[in-house]
Structure formats: C-alpha cells, structure tokens
Design a protein around this motif. Sequence first.
Motif, short mmCIF file in Angstrom:
data_model
loop_
_atom_site.label_atom_id
_atom_site.label_comp_id
_atom_site.label_asym_id
_atom_site.label_seq_id
_atom_site.Cartn_x
_atom_site.Cartn_y
_atom_site.Cartn_z
N LEU A 9 0.83 -1.20 0.00
CA LEU A 9 0.00 0.00 0.00
C LEU A 9 0.87 1.26 0.00
CD1 LEU A 9 -2.78 1.34 0.23
CD2 LEU A 9 -2.58 1.10 2.70
N ALA A 10 1.90 1.27 0.81
CA ALA A 10 2.81 2.41 0.87
C ALA A 10 3.52 2.60 -0.47
CB ALA A 10 3.82 2.23 1.99
N ASP A 11 3.93 1.49 -1.11
CA ASP A 11 4.58 1.59 -2.42
C ASP A 11 3.63 2.16 -3.46
OD1 ASP A 11 6.86 0.53 -1.32
OD2 ASP A 11 6.52 -1.52 -2.08
N GLU A 12 2.40 1.70 -3.43
CA GLU A 12 1.41 2.19 -4.38
C GLU A 12 1.17 3.69 -4.17
OE1 GLU A 12 -0.07 0.65 -6.95
OE2 GLU A 12 1.12 -1.13 -6.54
N LEU A 13 1.08 4.10 -2.91
CA LEU A 13 0.87 5.53 -2.62
C LEU A 13 2.07 6.36 -3.10
CD1 LEU A 13 -0.78 5.40 0.92
CD2 LEU A 13 -1.86 6.04 -1.24
N THR A 14 3.27 5.81 -2.96
CA THR A 14 4.46 6.52 -3.43
C THR A 14 4.41 6.66 -4.94
OG1 THR A 14 5.72 5.58 -1.61
CG2 THR A 14 6.98 6.49 -3.42
N LEU A 15 4.01 5.61 -5.63
CA LEU A 15 3.89 5.68 -7.09
C LEU A 15 2.85 6.72 -7.50
CD1 LEU A 15 4.04 1.92 -8.19
CD2 LEU A 15 5.69 3.71 -8.72
N ILE A 16 1.73 6.72 -6.78
CA ILE A 16 0.67 7.69 -7.11
C ILE A 16 1.20 9.10 -6.89
CG2 ILE A 16 -1.58 8.56 -6.39
CD1 ILE A 16 -2.37 5.66 -5.82
N ARG A 17 1.91 9.33 -5.79
CA ARG A 17 2.45 10.65 -5.51
C ARG A 17 3.41 11.08 -6.61
NH1 ARG A 17 5.82 10.39 -0.86
NH2 ARG A 17 4.00 9.59 0.19
N LYS A 18 4.29 10.15 -7.07
CA LYS A 18 5.22 10.48 -8.15
C LYS A 18 4.46 10.82 -9.43
CE LYS A 18 9.15 7.80 -6.48
NZ LYS A 18 10.00 6.64 -6.70
N ASP A 19 3.44 10.03 -9.72
CA ASP A 19 2.64 10.29 -10.92
C ASP A 19 1.95 11.66 -10.81
OD1 ASP A 19 3.40 7.91 -12.04
OD2 ASP A 19 1.58 6.83 -11.41
N MET A 20 1.47 12.00 -9.62
CA MET A 20 0.80 13.29 -9.44
C MET A 20 1.80 14.43 -9.60
SD MET A 20 -2.33 12.62 -9.06
CE MET A 20 -3.09 14.06 -8.43
#
Length: 187
Positions: A9-20
Amino acid sequence: MSKDPFQILADELTLIRKDMDQLQRTSLDKDEAKTLHEIVAEAVEDMHQTISAAPETIQSVLAADRNQMARNATQAATEAAERVLGVIREQLTQERQSLSQAAGEARREAWRWFGGFWVWLASMGATGVALGLLIAYGTETAKTFFSVREMASYACEWRTWGGQMIDQDDGSSLCALWIKLPPQSGN
C-alpha cells in the motif's frame, strides 16, 4: 519473500504521488491521461485488495487502539472537568467570602440605624402621648361644654332641677337655674 500488505500500500501511494508530481509538471494528452487513469484505477484496486486481505490481528490491534483512545479521551475529559470544577469552586468560595463580608457590613450598618430607630420610636411615642393628652383635654372640655348646655336645657324644659325659662323683651329667652330654691307654699 512476499511483501507485507501495508508495504504494498505504501509503495502504491508513493507511485501515485510520483505520478501526481509528474502530472503537475507537464500537461497530459489523451493517451497519457488514459494511462494515468489506468494506473490510478489499478492502485485503487490494489488498495482495496490490501485492505480486504488485512489479517484479523491488525483489525483487533486497531480495535484495542480505538478502545485505548476512548479511555484516554475519557480520562482527559474527566481531568478537564475536574480542573473546571476546581476553578468554579474557587470562584464560588470567593463569592461566598464577598457575600459574607457584605452581609457583615450590612449588619453593622443595620445596628447603626437600629439605634436611630429607637430614638425615632421614642420621639414618635412622646409625640403620640402629647397629642393624646391634647385630644383628651379638648374632648373633656367639649364634653363639659356640651353637658352644661344640655343640663341647662334639660333643667329648663323639664323643671326637675328648678330651672326657669325667662323671656326677654327682644324675643330671646334664657334658662335660669335657682341656686337656692324659694320655699314652696304648700309643702
């Protein structure tokens, strides 16, 4: 080695943050927006699966934490209420002392005026006695005046005390009482 669901979940959130962050720096065209949409949709789906797959122990730990938070909140509210009640008690004590002091001052002032009350009462009593004596004297004088006139009228009308009506030349009359009655011939 498998990853912990929270780590995923933390990895996914990090990816989303980078994409944003990348989205904020560049403008997207239709294909990039579609790709981003798919990434976000996959991340949301992964988060949903991760949350659904969380072991019951984590849920029980969360419940225990929630219970502990409730106990802490109750204790904090109790302590706050006790502090407020302490302040209120202190204010009430100050008000009670203030009212007690005001009552003492009022008592002292009442005693000062109370002495004045007795002087006033005594002067009213003396005035009442003087007025009573004056009224009694006037009443007795009036009674004496009216009783002498009534007696003279009664004596002349009924002739029981030797009164005699004397007619005057101007048409008036008076009642004369004999102090010493003349001897009566026939007794």
